[in-house]
Design a protein around this motif. Structure first.
Motif, PDB file in Angstrom:
ATOM      1  N   SER A 110     -10.545   5.300  -3.617  1.00 16.53           N
ATOM      2  CA  SER A 110     -10.428   6.613  -4.241  1.00 16.53           C
ATOM      3  C   SER A 110      -9.424   7.467  -3.483  1.00 16.53           C
ATOM      4  N   GLY A 111      -8.504   8.103  -4.218  1.00 18.68           N
ATOM      5  CA  GLY A 111      -7.517   8.977  -3.594  1.00 18.68           C
ATOM      6  C   GLY A 111      -6.407   8.246  -2.873  1.00 18.68           C
ATOM      7  N   GLN A 112      -6.216   6.981  -3.147  1.00 22.34           N
ATOM      8  CA  GLN A 112      -5.213   6.182  -2.436  1.00 22.34           C
ATOM      9  C   GLN A 112      -3.800   6.466  -2.955  1.00 22.34           C
ATOM     10  N   THR A 113      -2.866   6.617  -2.040  1.00 25.62           N
ATOM     11  CA  THR A 113      -1.465   6.829  -2.396  1.00 25.62           C
ATOM     12  C   THR A 113      -0.724   5.496  -2.420  1.00 25.62           C
ATOM     13  N   ILE A 114       0.515   5.541  -2.895  1.00 22.08           N
ATOM     14  CA  ILE A 114       1.328   4.321  -2.967  1.00 22.08           C
ATOM     15  C   ILE A 114       1.583   3.762  -1.573  1.00 22.08           C
ATOM     16  N   THR A 115       1.946   4.628  -0.627  1.00 24.41           N
ATOM     17  CA  THR A 115       2.247   4.159   0.733  1.00 24.41           C
ATOM     18  C   THR A 115       1.005   3.599   1.426  1.00 24.41           C
ATOM     19  N   ALA A 116      -0.161   4.189   1.159  1.00 23.98           N
ATOM     20  CA  ALA A 116      -1.399   3.690   1.767  1.00 23.98           C
ATOM     21  C   ALA A 116      -1.704   2.283   1.258  1.00 23.98           C
ATOM     22  N   LEU A 117      -1.515   2.062  -0.039  1.00 28.65           N
ATOM     23  CA  LEU A 117      -1.745   0.727  -0.603  1.00 28.65           C
ATOM     24  C   LEU A 117      -0.727  -0.272  -0.055  1.00 28.65           C
ATOM     25  N   THR A 118       0.523   0.159   0.099  1.00 28.70           N
ATOM     26  CA  THR A 118       1.559  -0.725   0.643  1.00 28.70           C
ATOM     27  C   THR A 118       1.184  -1.207   2.039  1.00 28.70           C
ATOM     28  N   GLU A 119       0.667  -0.308   2.856  1.00 32.79           N
ATOM     29  CA  GLU A 119       0.276  -0.678   4.211  1.00 32.79           C
ATOM     30  C   GLU A 119      -0.895  -1.663   4.191  1.00 32.79           C
ATOM     31  N   LYS A 120      -1.841  -1.463   3.288  1.00 32.05           N
ATOM     32  CA  LYS A 120      -2.973  -2.390   3.181  1.00 32.05           C
ATOM     33  C   LYS A 120      -2.501  -3.778   2.754  1.00 32.05           C
ATOM     34  N   VAL A 121      -1.560  -3.806   1.824  1.00 29.77           N
ATOM     35  CA  VAL A 121      -1.019  -5.094   1.378  1.00 29.77           C
ATOM     36  C   VAL A 121      -0.285  -5.779   2.525  1.00 29.77           C
ATOM     37  N   ARG A 122       0.438  -4.994   3.307  1.00 35.47           N
ATOM     38  CA  ARG A 122       1.235  -5.549   4.411  1.00 35.47           C
ATOM     39  C   ARG A 122       0.350  -6.259   5.429  1.00 35.47           C
ATOM     40  N   ILE A 123      -0.838  -5.694   5.712  1.00 31.97           N
ATOM     41  CA  ILE A 123      -1.694  -6.263   6.755  1.00 31.97           C
ATOM     42  C   ILE A 123      -2.812  -7.137   6.183  1.00 31.97           C
ATOM     43  N   ALA A 124      -2.847  -7.284   4.860  1.00 30.51           N
ATOM     44  CA  ALA A 124      -3.924  -8.065   4.234  1.00 30.51           C
ATOM     45  C   ALA A 124      -3.829  -9.528   4.636  1.00 30.51           C
ATOM     46  N   ALA A 125      -4.950 -10.075   5.074  1.00 28.97           N
ATOM     47  CA  ALA A 125      -4.972 -11.502   5.449  1.00 28.97           C
ATOM     48  C   ALA A 125      -5.044 -12.392   4.226  1.00 28.97           C
ATOM     49  N   HIS A 126      -5.638 -11.873   3.151  1.00 30.13           N
ATOM     50  CA  HIS A 126      -5.806 -12.675   1.939  1.00 30.13           C
ATOM     51  C   HIS A 126      -5.450 -11.831   0.720  1.00 30.13           C
ATOM     52  N   LEU A 127      -4.759 -12.456  -0.210  1.00 29.39           N
ATOM     53  CA  LEU A 127      -4.387 -11.805  -1.456  1.00 29.39           C
ATOM     54  C   LEU A 127      -4.454 -12.851  -2.562  1.00 29.39           C
ATOM     55  N   ALA A 128      -4.968 -12.463  -3.724  1.00 33.31           N
ATOM     56  CA  ALA A 128      -5.116 -13.419  -4.824  1.00 33.31           C
ATOM     57  C   ALA A 128      -3.742 -13.839  -5.367  1.00 33.31           C
ATOM     58  N   PRO A 129      -3.665 -14.997  -6.021  1.00 32.50           N
ATOM     59  CA  PRO A 129      -2.372 -15.459  -6.573  1.00 32.50           C
ATOM     60  C   PRO A 129      -1.818 -14.532  -7.642  1.00 32.50           C
ATOM     61  N   ARG A 130      -2.707 -13.806  -8.338  1.00 32.43           N
ATOM     62  CA  ARG A 130      -2.269 -12.835  -9.347  1.00 32.43           C
ATOM     63  C   ARG A 130      -2.864 -11.477  -9.004  1.00 32.43           C
ATOM     64  N   VAL A 131      -2.056 -10.433  -9.110  1.00 32.25           N
ATOM     65  CA  VAL A 131      -2.557  -9.073  -8.881  1.00 32.25           C
ATOM     66  C   VAL A 131      -2.136  -8.178 -10.040  1.00 32.25           C
ATOM     67  N   VAL A 132      -2.979  -7.192 -10.334  1.00 30.78           N
ATOM     68  CA  VAL A 132      -2.653  -6.172 -11.326  1.00 30.78           C
ATOM     69  C   VAL A 132      -2.727  -4.831 -10.602  1.00 30.78           C
ATOM     70  N   VAL A 133      -1.656  -4.045 -10.711  1.00 35.35           N
ATOM     71  CA  VAL A 133      -1.487  -2.850  -9.884  1.00 35.35           C
ATOM     72  C   VAL A 133      -1.395  -1.599 -10.761  1.00 35.35           C
ATOM     73  N   MET A 134      -2.217  -0.599 -10.421  1.00 42.76           N
ATOM     74  CA  MET A 134      -2.116   0.716 -11.054  1.00 42.76           C
ATOM     75  C   MET A 134      -2.255   1.748  -9.949  1.00 42.76           C
ATOM     76  N   ILE A 135      -1.166   2.422  -9.614  1.00 46.11           N
ATOM     77  CA  ILE A 135      -1.125   3.313  -8.462  1.00 46.11           C
ATOM     78  C   ILE A 135      -0.126   4.432  -8.732  1.00 46.11           C
ATOM     79  N   GLY A 136      -0.346   5.581  -8.089  1.00 42.27           N
ATOM     80  CA  GLY A 136       0.576   6.714  -8.232  1.00 42.27           C
ATOM     81  C   GLY A 136      -0.096   7.990  -8.695  1.00 42.27           C
ATOM     82  N   PHE A 137      -1.328   7.872  -9.189  1.00 43.90           N
ATOM     83  CA  PHE A 137      -2.047   9.049  -9.704  1.00 43.90           C
ATOM     84  C   PHE A 137      -2.256  10.091  -8.606  1.00 43.90           C
ATOM     85  N   GLN A 138      -2.684   9.640  -7.426  1.00 38.63           N
ATOM     86  CA  GLN A 138      -2.930  10.571  -6.331  1.00 38.63           C
ATOM     87  C   GLN A 138      -1.628  11.216  -5.855  1.00 38.63           C
ATOM     88  N   ASP A 139      -0.537  10.452  -5.853  1.00 38.87           N
ATOM     89  CA  ASP A 139       0.763  11.013  -5.463  1.00 38.87           C
ATOM     90  C   ASP A 139       1.165  12.153  -6.395  1.00 38.87           C
TER      91      ASP A 139
END
Length: 354
Positions: A199-228
């Protein structure tokens, strides 16, 4: 003035019976007055039409209902309780039966004190369920933990929520759907989060989480920018941040589907916000043809606009949400529209080899 049940219309009487059933679910603590319309809407799919019954407000109508009373709880909050001689007689019988079979309690015994504090905690945390409907007896029991299994489970949890074989990444929109429609676990207290949706996540915050994520699914669906948008971030910065996010996702060797931002009751009714949202959505659509960072795109904004044109009388239903919950950005009608479109689009992508 005393109002009798016989003075109520058939519709009012039916609504009264529904309200009493909802009040009973909350037990002796009562149903908070500010939750009444919200809980009724969840049960029936429409708000209480108190104006139709000649009342100026919901509260002034509620006080006319037989056996329904507005009282204050220990914290001074107004709650709805139900009282009638028949229901009180049943409650008294149940109470006597419980007291007759209850063993004597030694208050000096620490085990009894722990039991009493546990029962108090259980009542506080189960307002939406009948008393005694669940028993937690093994929470603190010592047990052998298979660390490998738990580590594997935590790995899977980090890739939730999954929508139609796609890991969802984003903010309040996906979190709302995951919690309210698909039954994923979202903490009741503390930060509202599920996997990489917060909740309340910005684009840059999500980018940082993706950068350090140890695991990510083969397919992702992204909806981000509302908080920005809500925070008034520069639109060009938002577009640049989105590109950084997509670059990080591509580094993870994952297939990306982007979703345009849609109308929400939490968005201020100001043309300035709408203009910036349109610019951002157009930039997002360009990734369908980007030569380097090509992504699948679902233009959910257009889907919602078309829906509004077809069913104009229902458009207002997107703006009826719970004001008590800080991360709800949909009405129930909006959730259904969103989820139906998402299912069709993602299912088609998989069937065509995405």
């Amino acid at each position: 003035m005393v109002f009798l049940a016989s003075q109520l219309s058939a519709e009012e009487e039916e609504i009264r019976r529904i309200l009493i059933s909802i009040i009973c679910l909350y037990g002796s603590e009562g149903l908070p007055l500010e939750w009444v319309d919200q809980e009724f809407f969840k049960s029936c799919g429409f708000p209480i039409p108190y104006q139709k019954f000649g009342a100026e407000s919901l509260k002034t109508w509620l006080i006319t209902l037989p056996n329904v009373y507005i009282v204050k709880d220990l914290d001074g909050n107004e709650v709805l309780v139900e009282y009638s001689p028949k229901s009180q007689h049943i409650k008294d019988m149940v109470l006597k039966q419980r007291n007759g079979h209850r063993p004597p309690i030694n208050r000096k015994n620490s085990e009894c004190n722990n039991l009493r504090s546990y029962k108090t905690k259980r009542r506080l945390n189960s307002k939406n369920l009948p008393e005694g409907s669940f028993i937690h007896t093994s929470i603190n029991n010592a047990s052998t933990i298979d660390m490998d299994r738990y580590e594997k489970f935590e790995e899977l949890e980090s890739m939730l929520p999954l929508f139609y074989k796609h890991q969802a990444l984003g903010d309040d929109f996906f979190l709302d759907i995951a919690d309210m429609k698909l039954g994923y676990y979202v903490p009741e207290r503390g930060p509202k989060t599920c996997g990489l949706c917060s909740s309340g996540q910005t684009i840059t915050a999500l980018t940082e989480k993706v950068r350090i994520a140890a695991h990510l699914a083969p397919r992702v669906v992204v909806m981000i920018g509302f908080q920005d948008l809500l925070l008034g971030h520069n639109i060009h910065t938002m577009i640049s941040d989105l590109r950084e996010l997509i670059i990080e996702l591509k580094k993870k060797n994952t297939r990306v589907t982007l979703i345009t931002l849609i109308p929400s009751p939490k968005m201020p009714k100001n043309p300035w916000y709408k203009t910036r949202q349109d610019i951002y959505n157009r930039a997002l659509l360009d990734y369908a043809m980007d030569p380097v960072l090509k992504c699948n795109v679902i233009d959910m904004d257009t889907i919602f606009r078309k829906e509004a044109q077809t069913f104009k009388q229902n458009f207002g239903r997107w703006y009826k949400i719970s004001k008590n919950d800080p991360y709800q950005v949909f009405s129930d009608y909006g959730r259904k529209t969103f989820l139906k479109a998402l299912k069709l689009c993602l299912k088609e992508q998989i069937e065509y080899g995405h």
